[in-house]
Design an enzyme around this catalytic site. Structure first.
Site, PDB file in Angstrom:
ATOM      1  N   GLY A 207       0.668  -0.938  -0.240  1.00 22.14           N
ATOM      2  CA  GLY A 207       0.162  -0.226   0.235  1.00 22.14           C
ATOM      3  C   GLY A 207       0.707   1.456   0.126  1.00 22.14           C
ATOM      4  N   GLY A 208       0.354   2.642   0.145  1.00 18.99           N
ATOM      5  CA  GLY A 208       0.546   3.277   0.973  1.00 18.99           C
ATOM      6  C   GLY A 208       2.220   3.498   0.968  1.00 18.99           C
TER       7      GLY A 208
ATOM      8  N   GLY B 147      21.202  12.715 -31.177  1.00 20.10           N
ATOM      9  CA  GLY B 147      20.398  13.026 -29.679  1.00 20.10           C
ATOM     10  C   GLY B 147      21.543  11.915 -28.940  1.00 20.10           C
ATOM     11  N   ALA B 148      21.249  11.136 -28.902  1.00 19.87           N
ATOM     12  CA  ALA B 148      22.122  10.330 -28.189  1.00 19.87           C
ATOM     13  C   ALA B 148      23.441  10.942 -27.582  1.00 19.87           C
ATOM     14  CB  ALA B 148      21.857   8.453 -28.485  1.00 19.87           C
TER      15      ALA B 148
END
Ligand SMILES: CC(C)(COP(=O)(O)OP(=O)(O)OC[C@H]1O[C@@H](n2cnc3c(N)ncnc32)[C@H](O)[C@@H]1OP(=O)(O)O)[C@@H](O)C(=O)NCCC(=O)NCCSC(=O)CC(=O)O
Length: 527
Positions: free
Chosen positions: A182-183, A417-418
């Site tokens: 859970g949280g 771009g890399a």
């Protein structure tokens, strides 16, 4: 009857009171019962105190709020008020340096978090932030204490807020040694490093029963959120081990590579590995042919002190390596493409992994060495639709924001771009080097020739011969390190055998680097 069940007695003198204190302490330290301890051991788990003993230097632990008890009522809680309230908090040392710790005691309410338990954690977190020392959580709890309702839930909020406040200020390490559902799972996610142990630790937002009820999928707890899943598939955990002893020993090792806080540098170690140790072996390890794979891990091993380094996220996004090691005793963060996995391309997961690592290094004053051998970003509909643009931008953003010393070395290819993203000079690398085998280009020569010489190739009598000629021409014109060196886009072309010496001398020069970013509340990084 135990002291837990009765009010303090009425000792007649100071010695009597001291004896009573020792009795209370002994009971608080012993915990609920032998049976509960045996049950914990039977699951292959240590108790909270045994874990703290493994983590900290001998005799260094100083506990805080050992005598704390909850004041909740209802559901029989009035009759069950164990000391510590199910979490042990305090500080001690690791290799002589202060470290704060909290450890859930699963033997008490399954380590579930109630109001008093939460405020103990809040206090120790505040102390760690104020003292400027790392915080390690040893997690083994059943989540919110159901009997305490919203008070328990609010306790988590206080932890998350402090995790966020401490982020980039003190190192935060979450060690998962039991369930985390859970949280509760969001606290580890907010910290710098998550460690897990195989078979005994699990992390999920909703457990197998809820998953089955909602989606119909059947899965075990480990299949859903065990150590292997989070180390390999989700990237939620950075390190996974077979047993608690090894796991906690590795936490100690990691702490030796980190500073106490963001105002300090990581501790320097004595180095016996010579600065000028030549690495002729690198010429054999890295094939000149850009299409042939090799193991980048061996390159890292060759250039760091004594071949020692700690790989972070070793099994997730293996096409990029993120590691902490030392060079002449100074801690460095190494980010390197791994040509033997997916040819070392950048994809969504590799970008996320490296971006977080760059951020961590920058926050904690760890210089960054980037080793490039990257054919580009991974093409594909999945990648585009999965948002490679915004994920790739995370890495770009992290590098552009980093003010620590940054050195990049292009081993073989660096395309498109890399190349820019992987700490090129144009985004702020302090020093950029290349090996003579290096090729920096917008794209590979074949692809480039097909685009710019398309007409010549189509019109040629022998298109294949023309294509081969054009590829060769493109390569000899553009794809060699001297093209970039002549334009000042790499600072030097170096002999691979001298890599270690060049990097160490550059790091030494950059040790006093100081850079400021414009004043702002915070940036708005791509998510
Ligand atoms: C964690 C477990 C898998 C562990 O199973 P085990 O078989 O090892 O142990 P167990 O079930 O015997 O539990 C050990 C002791 O802890 C108690 N116990 C377990 N979970 C508890 C909880 N959440 N609050 C209070 N007590 C709890 C049990 O009653 C038992 O007490 P005794 O020893 O006296 O018999 C299971 O207990 C479990 O599923 N618990 C519920 C988890 C949960 O739903 N938590 C709330 C999450 S929601 C949340 O946190 C908020 C959110 O995210 O939204």
């Amino acid at each position: 009857m135990t002291v837990l069940d009765e009010a303090p007695g009425e000792p007649t003198d100071a010695r009597g009171r001291v004896a009573e204190l020792h009795e209370i302490r002994a009971q608080a330290v012993a915990g609920p019962s032998e049976k509960a301890t045996e049950a914990q051991h039977a699951k292959g788990k240590l108790t909270a105190r045994e874990r703290i003993e493994l983590l900290l230097d001998p005799e260094s632990f100083r506990e805080v709020e050992q005598l704390r008890r909850h004041r909740a009522t209802g559901f029989g809680l009035e009759a069950k008020k164990p000391y510590t309230d199910g979490v042990i908090t305090g500080w001690g040392t690791v290799e002589g340096r202060t470290v704060f710790v909290y450890a859930h005691d699963f033997r008490i309410f399954g380590g579930a978090l109630g109001e008093a338990h939460a405020t103990k954690i809040h206090k120790i977190m505040d102390m760690a932030i104020a003292a400027g020392a790392p915080l390690v959580s040893l997690n083994d709890g059943a989540g919110a204490r159901i009997q305490e309702g919203v008070s328990a839930l609010a306790g988590y909020g206080g932890i998350f807020q402090r995790n966020t406040k401490a982020s980039g200020v003190i190192p935060q390490i979450s060690v998962m040694l039991g369930p985390c559902a859970g949280g509760a799972a969001y606290s580890p996610a907010l910290t710098d490093f998550v460690f897990m142990v195989r078979d005994t630790s699990q992390m999920f937002i909703t457990g197998p029963d809820v998953v089955k009820a909602v989606t119909g999928e059947e899965i075990t707890q480990n299949g859903l959120g065990g150590a292997d899943v989070h180390a390999e598939t989700s990237g939620v955990c950075h390190f996974a081990y077979d047993d608690e002893e090894t796991c906690i020993a590795e936490v100690r090792y990691l702490l030796t590579l980190l500073p106490q806080n963001n105002r300090e540098n990581p501790p320097r170690a004595e180095a016996s590995d010579p600065v000028d140790r030549r690495s002729d072996v690198l010429l054999d390890l890295v094939p000149a042919d850009g299409n042939r794979p090799y193991d980048m891990a061996k390159v890292i091993e060759e250039i760091v002190d004594d071949g020692d380094y700690l790989e972070v996220h070793e099994r997730w996004a293996r096409n990029i390596i993120c590691a902490l090691g030392r060079m002449d005793g100074q801690v460095v963060g190494i980010i390197a493409n791994q040509p033997q996995v997916l040819a070392g391309v950048l994809d969504i997961e590799a970008s996320e992994k490296a971006a977080r690592f760059v951020q961590m290094c920058d926050a904690f004053n760890i210089p960054i060495v980037t080793l490039l051998d990257v054919p580009g970003f991974l093409p594909g509909v999945d990648q585009e639709h999965g948002g490679i643009i915004r994920h790739g931008a995370k890495l770009l953003y992290a590098y552009c924001n980093a003010t620590v010393p940054r050195i990049s070395l292009i081993l073989r290819k660096a395309y498109g771009g890399a190349y820019i993203v992987m700490d090129s000079q144009s985004i702020g690398a302090d020093l950029t080097y290349a090996w003579p085998t290096n090729e920096i280009a917008v794209m590979g020569a074949e692809g480039a020739a097909n685009v710019i010489f398309r007409r010549q190739i189509a019109d040629a009598e022998d298109p294949e011969a023309m294509r081969a000629r054009m590829v060769k021409e493109y390569k000899s014109e553009l794809m060699h390190p001297y093209y970039a060196a002549e334009r000042g886009l790499v600072d030097d072309v170096i002999d691979p055998a001298e890599t270690r010496e060049v990097l160490i001398k550059s790091l030494a020069m950059l040790q006093t680097k100081h850079a400021d970013l414009p004043s702002r509340k915070h940036g708005n990084p791509p998510q």
